[in-house]
Design an enzyme around this catalytic site. Structure first.
Site, PDB file in Angstrom:
ATOM      1  N   ASP A 175       0.871  -1.179   0.000  1.00  0.00           N
ATOM      2  CA  ASP A 175       0.000   0.000   0.000  1.00  0.00           C
ATOM      3  C   ASP A 175       0.914   1.237   0.000  1.00  0.00           C
ATOM      4  OD1 ASP A 175      -2.382   1.653   0.536  1.00  0.00           O
ATOM      5  OD2 ASP A 175      -1.473   1.890   2.531  1.00  0.00           O
ATOM      6  N   ASP A 216      -0.116   5.181   0.821  1.00  0.00           N
ATOM      7  CA  ASP A 216      -0.298   6.217   1.842  1.00  0.00           C
ATOM      8  C   ASP A 216      -0.397   5.588   3.236  1.00  0.00           C
ATOM      9  OD1 ASP A 216      -0.414   8.843   2.532  1.00  0.00           O
ATOM     10  OD2 ASP A 216      -2.259   9.283   1.463  1.00  0.00           O
TER      11      ASP A 216
HETATM   12 MG   LIG Z   1      -2.778   3.240   3.509  1.00  0.00          MG
END
Ligand SMILES: [Mg+2]
Length: 252
Positions: free
Chosen positions: A8, A10
């Site tokens: 992932d 952010d």
């Molecule tokens: Mg995230």
């Protein structure tokens, strides 16, 4: 044996414009060990070229072909379904991605009558009642319903939360009484695509993220291993969950 690690972005590799501790080192260490790396975000505002450019700007080693987001997934899905024209409720980046796949993308709040094969909805910061009304007319005429991602909110710098794609999609669901095909996490759809593209099996693949309900849930549904970093929204490691305070402890 681990062949592929899917990160992932952010809250996992960076926050805003700042790389998180040990994140760049972790990606480099995996590559040095011969493990492939991919990057997956639910954000529908950017295509893979923009995602790759941001990662490189922040000092990560990343190629565009390793980057996956929901705007490209929407575009690939429209092409695979042989849609000729779709109605977009979203950012200009989503429209550009769909047009880049050779599908006409109508992004006009006033247009409630041009025949469209699908309504594609994502984060849309110009969203309005008029836009909702037009999208509803397309759905009532039988257009397919596609949502980039279900995130209710997204975090901005300084701790502010703003309405996410899920908030837009919910208004369309309520008005039309229909459920969309959801592309982003926690649905495993894009993970399945990454596994195909990298020719990796789920048992050789780990999904690394900061959210249990989206990143790790998508990994679990795809049959991959999951690893939770505590640099994002989750501050405690549940019993039995692999993870660590930051990516320094990610070792396979
Ligand atoms: Mg995230």
């Amino acid at each position: 044996m681990t062949r592929l690690v899917i990160f992932d972005l952010d809250g996992t590799l960076y926050r805003g414009e700042s790389p998180l501790p040990e994140a760049r080192e972790c990606v480099a260490r995996l590559r040095a060990a011969g493990i492939q790396v991919a990057f997956l975000t639910n954000n529908s505002s950017y295509g893979r070229a923009e995602i790759g450019a941001k990662l490189r700007r922040l000092g990560f080693s990343a190629e565009d072909r390793e980057c996956y987001g929901t705007s490209d997934e929407a575009a690939w899905t429209c092409r695979e379904e042989a849609y000729r024209r779709v109605y977009v409720v979203g950012e200009p980046g989503l429209q550009r991605a769909i047009e880049g796949a050779g599908v006409e993308a109508v992004r006009d709040p006033e247009d409630d009558s041009t025949p469209c094969d699908a309504v594609v909805a994502g984060i849309c910061r110009e969203f309005s009642y008029r836009w909702l009304d037009s999208a509803l007319q397309h759905l009532l005429r039988g257009a397919e319903f596609i949502a980039t991602n279900p995130d209710p909110t997204y975090p901005l710098e300084g701790g502010r939360l703003s309405p996410g794609a899920g908030s837009i999609v919910s208004s369309l669901k309520t008005a039309s009484n229909r459920d969309p095909l959801v592309l982003g996490k926690p649905e495993p759809r894009i993970l399945h695509r990454i596994l195909r593209d990298f020719e990796a099996s789920p048992t050789e693949t780990w999904v690394v993220g900061d959210r249990i309900d989206t990143d790790l849930e998508a990994g679990r549904r795809a049959g991959c291993g999951t690893w939770l970093t505590l640099t994002g929204v989750t501050s405690e490691l549940p019993v039995g969950q692999a993870g660590g305070p930051n990516l320094a402890s990610l070792v396979f």
